[in-house]
Design a protein around this motif. Structure first.
Motif, short mmCIF file in Angstrom:
data_model
loop_
_atom_site.label_atom_id
_atom_site.label_comp_id
_atom_site.label_asym_id
_atom_site.label_seq_id
_atom_site.Cartn_x
_atom_site.Cartn_y
_atom_site.Cartn_z
N ALA A 50 0.92 -1.23 0.12
CA ALA A 50 -0.03 -0.06 -0.06
C ALA A 50 0.80 1.24 -0.11
O ALA A 50 0.64 2.18 -0.79
CB ALA A 50 -0.99 0.10 1.35
N MET A 51 1.98 1.30 0.63
CA MET A 51 2.82 2.40 0.87
C MET A 51 3.58 2.63 -0.49
O MET A 51 3.79 3.72 -0.97
CB MET A 51 3.81 2.60 1.98
N GLN A 52 3.93 1.54 -1.27
CA GLN A 52 4.61 1.53 -2.45
C GLN A 52 3.89 2.16 -3.48
O GLN A 52 4.22 3.06 -4.06
CB GLN A 52 5.21 0.23 -2.83
N ALA A 53 2.46 1.76 -3.31
CA ALA A 53 1.44 2.15 -4.31
C ALA A 53 1.24 4.01 -4.22
O ALA A 53 1.07 4.61 -4.94
CB ALA A 53 0.26 1.67 -4.18
N ALA A 54 1.38 4.24 -2.91
CA ALA A 54 1.28 5.56 -2.39
C ALA A 54 2.47 6.57 -2.53
O ALA A 54 2.64 7.86 -2.48
CB ALA A 54 0.73 5.84 -1.14
N LEU A 55 3.62 5.92 -3.16
CA LEU A 55 4.89 6.91 -3.10
C LEU A 55 4.73 8.02 -3.97
O LEU A 55 5.40 9.07 -3.75
CB LEU A 55 5.97 5.97 -3.62
N LEU A 56 4.41 7.90 -4.96
CA LEU A 56 4.32 9.15 -6.18
C LEU A 56 3.54 10.21 -5.39
O LEU A 56 4.06 11.50 -5.63
CB LEU A 56 3.63 8.59 -7.39
N GLU A 57 2.36 9.93 -4.88
CA GLU A 57 1.53 10.95 -4.46
C GLU A 57 2.42 11.69 -3.19
O GLU A 57 2.28 12.67 -2.85
CB GLU A 57 0.14 10.33 -3.74
N LEU A 58 3.29 10.85 -2.32
CA LEU A 58 3.91 11.15 -1.26
C LEU A 58 5.01 12.12 -1.78
O LEU A 58 5.11 13.28 -1.22
CB LEU A 58 4.32 10.08 -0.41
N ARG A 59 5.73 11.84 -2.70
CA ARG A 59 6.92 12.59 -3.25
C ARG A 59 5.98 13.96 -3.82
O ARG A 59 6.80 15.01 -3.64
CB ARG A 59 7.56 11.86 -4.36
N GLN A 60 5.00 13.98 -4.35
CA GLN A 60 4.71 15.20 -4.55
C GLN A 60 4.29 16.06 -3.62
O GLN A 60 4.36 17.19 -3.41
CB GLN A 60 3.36 14.94 -5.59
N ALA A 61 3.72 15.45 -2.10
CA ALA A 61 3.36 16.22 -1.28
C ALA A 61 4.52 16.80 -0.67
O ALA A 61 4.47 17.81 0.10
CB ALA A 61 2.47 14.97 -0.20
N VAL A 62 5.72 16.13 -0.59
CA VAL A 62 7.03 16.76 0.03
C VAL A 62 7.80 17.64 -0.99
O VAL A 62 8.67 18.17 -0.68
CB VAL A 62 7.78 15.84 0.74
N SER A 63 6.97 18.16 -2.27
CA SER A 63 7.81 18.70 -3.34
C SER A 63 7.86 20.10 -2.72
O SER A 63 7.05 20.61 -1.80
CB SER A 63 7.21 18.49 -4.63
N LEU A 64 8.80 21.01 -3.12
CA LEU A 64 8.98 22.27 -2.65
C LEU A 64 7.64 23.06 -2.92
O LEU A 64 7.29 23.91 -2.04
CB LEU A 64 10.10 23.05 -3.57
N PRO A 65 7.05 23.14 -4.19
CA PRO A 65 5.84 23.91 -4.48
C PRO A 65 4.55 23.72 -3.16
O PRO A 65 4.10 24.82 -2.72
CB PRO A 65 5.21 23.84 -5.49
N LEU A 66 4.51 22.50 -2.92
CA LEU A 66 3.43 22.21 -2.04
C LEU A 66 3.82 22.34 -0.52
O LEU A 66 3.17 22.70 0.33
CB LEU A 66 3.16 20.59 -1.90
N ARG A 67 5.35 22.42 -0.24
CA ARG A 67 5.67 22.63 1.17
C ARG A 67 5.59 24.16 1.30
O ARG A 67 5.16 24.76 2.17
CB ARG A 67 6.95 22.46 1.25
N ALA A 68 5.80 25.07 0.35
CA ALA A 68 5.56 26.59 0.39
C ALA A 68 4.22 26.77 0.58
O ALA A 68 3.64 27.46 1.19
CB ALA A 68 6.06 27.06 -0.99
N ALA A 69 3.21 26.10 -0.25
CA ALA A 69 1.68 26.38 -0.07
C ALA A 69 1.19 26.00 1.27
O ALA A 69 0.51 26.72 1.87
CB ALA A 69 0.91 25.37 -1.30
N ARG A 70 1.78 24.86 1.86
CA ARG A 70 1.34 24.56 3.29
C ARG A 70 1.90 25.62 4.25
O ARG A 70 0.80 26.21 5.24
CB ARG A 70 2.01 23.27 3.68
N ARG A 71 3.06 26.03 3.99
CA ARG A 71 3.47 27.18 5.08
C ARG A 71 2.93 28.30 4.83
O ARG A 71 2.40 29.10 5.61
CB ARG A 71 5.14 27.56 4.71
N LEU A 72 2.27 28.75 3.66
CA LEU A 72 1.61 29.93 3.49
C LEU A 72 0.13 29.94 3.96
O LEU A 72 -0.37 30.83 4.61
CB LEU A 72 1.42 30.26 1.85
N LYS A 73 -0.30 28.60 3.77
CA LYS A 73 -1.58 28.47 4.53
C LYS A 73 -1.49 28.52 5.88
O LYS A 73 -2.57 29.10 6.67
CB LYS A 73 -2.04 26.96 4.23
N MET A 74 -0.67 28.12 6.82
CA MET A 74 -0.41 28.00 8.09
C MET A 74 -0.14 29.76 8.53
O MET A 74 -0.94 30.18 9.52
CB MET A 74 0.81 27.38 8.41
N LEU A 75 0.59 30.39 7.69
CA LEU A 75 0.68 31.81 7.96
C LEU A 75 -0.61 32.56 7.99
O LEU A 75 -0.89 33.23 8.96
CB LEU A 75 1.74 32.33 7.08
#
Length: 293
Positions: free
Chosen positions: A264-289
């Motif tokens: 199950a985790m292997q199947a979700a790896l692509l989605e996880l790599r996208q979640a830790v990508s720089l654009p999404l990390r920046a979006a999360r920080r902005l949302k928190m601010l």
């Protein structure tokens, strides 16, 4: 690649968490915090204590599963006692406090005194876990400080919110062991499984059918609560091991169930790599601010 984990409850199905952890370690993801409910609290606490996925699998493989839960009833108001699991936890965790753990960890339970969800992060880890696994009617509630604790899955089967609070800004990976509402229901307890060490004991009781109906009702309620909380709390990634065929107190082959988590985790790896990508990390920080303004 830093992440936070929310590990859900589901009895024997929780061995799948070990496979999820193994894939994360192998792929270079760093778990910075973990929150758990029920069996997820057990695995999460042991992982936060410092055990690797392989060490956890070895630990679980060397335990006599049929002795973890059983008679007598003198442990408290529940059909099963918890002396075996209590001893297992005390030996494995060396009576650790949350301050002794190697990463932030939260254990989720429900307090019968106040009728609310409780996130435990202080004091005895073992006492917190015993509260989180106390399925109402099956295992006795746990008195802990001013609380009377029962299974955290009653209100929060996958503790996404608690995980996010441990490490704000990091993506939350939620591991759900409960099937979606539109999936076929597999009653979680006392099925006609050849691997259930407690089935013969319960089949001698006149209340067996009542317990089955009760357990089915609990499963339905938790599945509904699970989907509602996932929709509200919105984890960055949801991992769903194919564990529906495993019943609550089954005796399982540890390596086989862990493999379900790996897949199950292997199947979700692509989605996880996208979640830790720089654009999404920046979006999360902005949302928190924005949220904190």
């Amino acid at each position: 690649m830093d992440i936070t984990l929310a590990l859900g409850g589901g009895g024997a199905r929780g061995v799948a968490h070990l496979g999820v952890l193994r894939v994360l370690e192998r792929e270079g993801f760093r778990v910075r915090a973990v929150a758990g409910t029920s069996i997820g609290a057990i695995v999460g606490a042991l992982y936060a204590y410092g055990l690797s996925a392989d060490q956890l699998e070895n630990l679980f493989s060397n335990v006599e599963q049929s002795k973890l839960f059983g008679w007598p009833l003198s442990d408290g108001p529940g059909l099963l006692g918890v002396r075996g699991i209590t001893e297992f936890l005390r030996v494995s965790l060396n009576d650790a406090s949350f301050s002794d753990l190697k990463m932030p960890c939260a254990v989720v339970a429900v307090d019968l005194n106040s009728n609310r969800e409780i996130v435990l992060r202080d004091g005895s880890v073992v006492d917190a876990v015993l509260g989180s696994i106390a399925i109402p009617g099956l295992f006795p509630p746990k008195e802990h400080n001013q609380y009377l604790l029962i299974d955290g899955g009653t209100l929060d089967p996958v503790p996404v919110r608690a995980a996010r609070a441990l490490a704000p800004g990091l993506p939350v990976v939620a591991v759900s062991l409960l099937m979606p509402l539109d999936a076929p229901s597999t009653p979680p307890f006392l099925q006609h499984s050849t691997h259930n060490p407690l089935k013969k004991q319960f089949n001698r009781l006149n209340i067996t059918q009542a317990v089955r109906i009760f357990a089915d009702a609990v499963d339905i309620g938790q599945r509904q609560m699970n989907e509602l909380r996932l929709m509200i709390d919105v984890p960055d990634v949801i991992v769903r091991p194919e564990v529906a065929a495993i019943n609550l107190l089954d005796k399982v082959e540890i390596s086989e169930v862990a493999l379900l988590g790996e897949r199950a985790m292997q199947a979700a790896l692509l989605e996880l790599r996208q979640a830790v990508s720089l654009p999404l990390r920046a979006a999360r920080r902005l949302k928190m601010l924005i949220k904190n303004v």
